[in-house]
Design a protein around this motif. Sequence first.
Motif, PDB file in Angstrom:
ATOM      1  N   ALA A   1       0.814  -1.031   0.233  1.00 44.61           N
ATOM      2  CA  ALA A   1       0.039   0.099  -0.099  1.00 44.61           C
ATOM      3  C   ALA A   1       0.217   1.488   0.430  1.00 44.61           C
ATOM      4  N   TRP A   2       1.809   1.406   0.746  1.00 41.39           N
ATOM      5  CA  TRP A   2       2.996   2.493   0.718  1.00 41.39           C
ATOM      6  C   TRP A   2       3.863   2.730  -0.804  1.00 41.39           C
ATOM      7  N   ILE A   3       4.270   1.113  -1.165  1.00 44.82           N
ATOM      8  CA  ILE A   3       4.659   1.052  -2.310  1.00 44.82           C
ATOM      9  C   ILE A   3       3.893   1.950  -3.554  1.00 44.82           C
ATOM     10  N   LEU A   4       2.946   1.655  -3.797  1.00 44.26           N
ATOM     11  CA  LEU A   4       1.359   2.555  -4.196  1.00 44.26           C
ATOM     12  C   LEU A   4       0.896   3.516  -4.364  1.00 44.26           C
ATOM     13  N   HIS A   5       1.086   4.320  -2.942  1.00 45.64           N
ATOM     14  CA  HIS A   5       0.895   5.533  -2.196  1.00 45.64           C
ATOM     15  C   HIS A   5       2.182   6.522  -2.934  1.00 45.64           C
ATOM     16  N   GLU A   6       3.088   5.814  -2.781  1.00 41.30           N
ATOM     17  CA  GLU A   6       4.353   6.932  -3.185  1.00 41.30           C
ATOM     18  C   GLU A   6       4.302   6.960  -4.557  1.00 41.30           C
ATOM     19  N   THR A   7       4.355   6.008  -4.855  1.00 46.69           N
ATOM     20  CA  THR A   7       4.629   6.091  -6.620  1.00 46.69           C
ATOM     21  C   THR A   7       2.725   6.757  -7.613  1.00 46.69           C
ATOM     22  N   ILE A   8       1.707   7.031  -6.153  1.00 51.07           N
ATOM     23  CA  ILE A   8       0.291   7.577  -7.544  1.00 51.07           C
ATOM     24  C   ILE A   8       0.520   9.208  -6.624  1.00 51.07           C
ATOM     25  N   SER A   9       0.758   8.991  -5.556  1.00 49.49           N
ATOM     26  CA  SER A   9       1.341  10.943  -4.942  1.00 49.49           C
ATOM     27  C   SER A   9       2.012  11.455  -5.155  1.00 49.49           C
ATOM     28  N   GLY A  10       3.157  11.121  -5.664  1.00 46.81           N
ATOM     29  CA  GLY A  10       4.621  11.496  -6.020  1.00 46.81           C
ATOM     30  C   GLY A  10       3.949  12.484  -7.635  1.00 46.81           C
ATOM     31  N   PRO A  11       5.206  13.641  -7.562  1.00 47.63           N
ATOM     32  CA  PRO A  11       5.220  13.754  -8.989  1.00 47.63           C
ATOM     33  C   PRO A  11       4.817  12.526 -10.076  1.00 47.63           C
TER      34      PRO A  11
END
Length: 361
Positions: free
Chosen positions: A137-147
């Motif tokens: 979930a953290w990996i996906l959030h970092e991927t989606i929420s970053g620039p």
Amino acid sequence: MGCGTSRAARVVGKKKDKARRNPNLKFGINGPVQVTQQPYAPAGSPAIYHGTVLPLLGFDPMVAAEKLREAMKGLGTNDDVLVQEITTITNVQRQHTKSAYQQKYQRDLVKDVKSEISGDYEDTILHLLEPSPEYDAWILHETISGPGTDEDVLLEVLCFRTKEQLGQISTAYQSKYGKTLENAIKGDTSGDFEKLLLKLLEGNRDAPHVVVEAFAKSDARIMFENGEDRLGTDDDKFIEIFTERSWDQLAAATFMYEKMYKKPFEKMLESEFSRDMLDALKKMVIMARCRASYFAERLFNTMDGLGTDDDDLQRIIVTRCEVDLLEIKEAFRQIYGLPLSKMIRDDTSGNYKEVLLALVN
């Protein structure tokens, strides 16, 4: 942490293209050639994969907790014990260890680890201690929420988790970030690529099974009739095949297409799709035909050239070590002509290096 260009990376770089043209790395019409041979398996049997980290027999979480507490008590840290106790057990066993540590010492193991170590060494150990669905979930959030969006990472997670695991990841995502994973994907992607990701999130891919040639012919025909043989492309038909067929069956369909219509499958995709959707489908073909080679190349790219992409290196090693890292290691050796462990040893240092090597070996 990566420290410049290693000698291994420079040597490998020179023969990278040559290695990929090795005729021994070709695939058969009924699916990928096994990296690890199964001498008694019938033709078309699904690929079988093996992790390098297995459940520890005779595991006692209280004993593991005691050893970890001893390793971190007082001045300094016994890093050898810390690495040994965390890398030789599975993620599920680590969760039991965390509970035993809390029960015995009324202390949080993660907080104690954070107070003792730092840098990429700390990051890797903390990723190992986090429950797998929460880490994903953290990996996906970092991927989606970053620039921008790292489409490769999105595909990697959504393609290689089971329906049950995807449900757990979705639950963890909403709990941690206050929104559904589905809405997060919708907010960061669009068009057919968004539809592809949402279908992958449903987790409807068939379980591994013996490849059926008749099904491969049928899927090849469906893709031809809904692609090259008509004006416009029925993307939904392709999405259905790419997200619902088992990986070996999907690979067989792509080979069958080439046999029936005398055209490289990748060239067909390039004539029917574009941008993110095209990139995603092309990568999924590679994943289907030989996922070990796919991850081997991803690992090589994390360490090739100047510096190291530590985030990708950690993610791939941590998430594949219980699944298929044994085959990835062998594919790495076949493609690049040296062991994965050697490239890691030459490109990283200190306790960070020791953690990665412990997981790989």
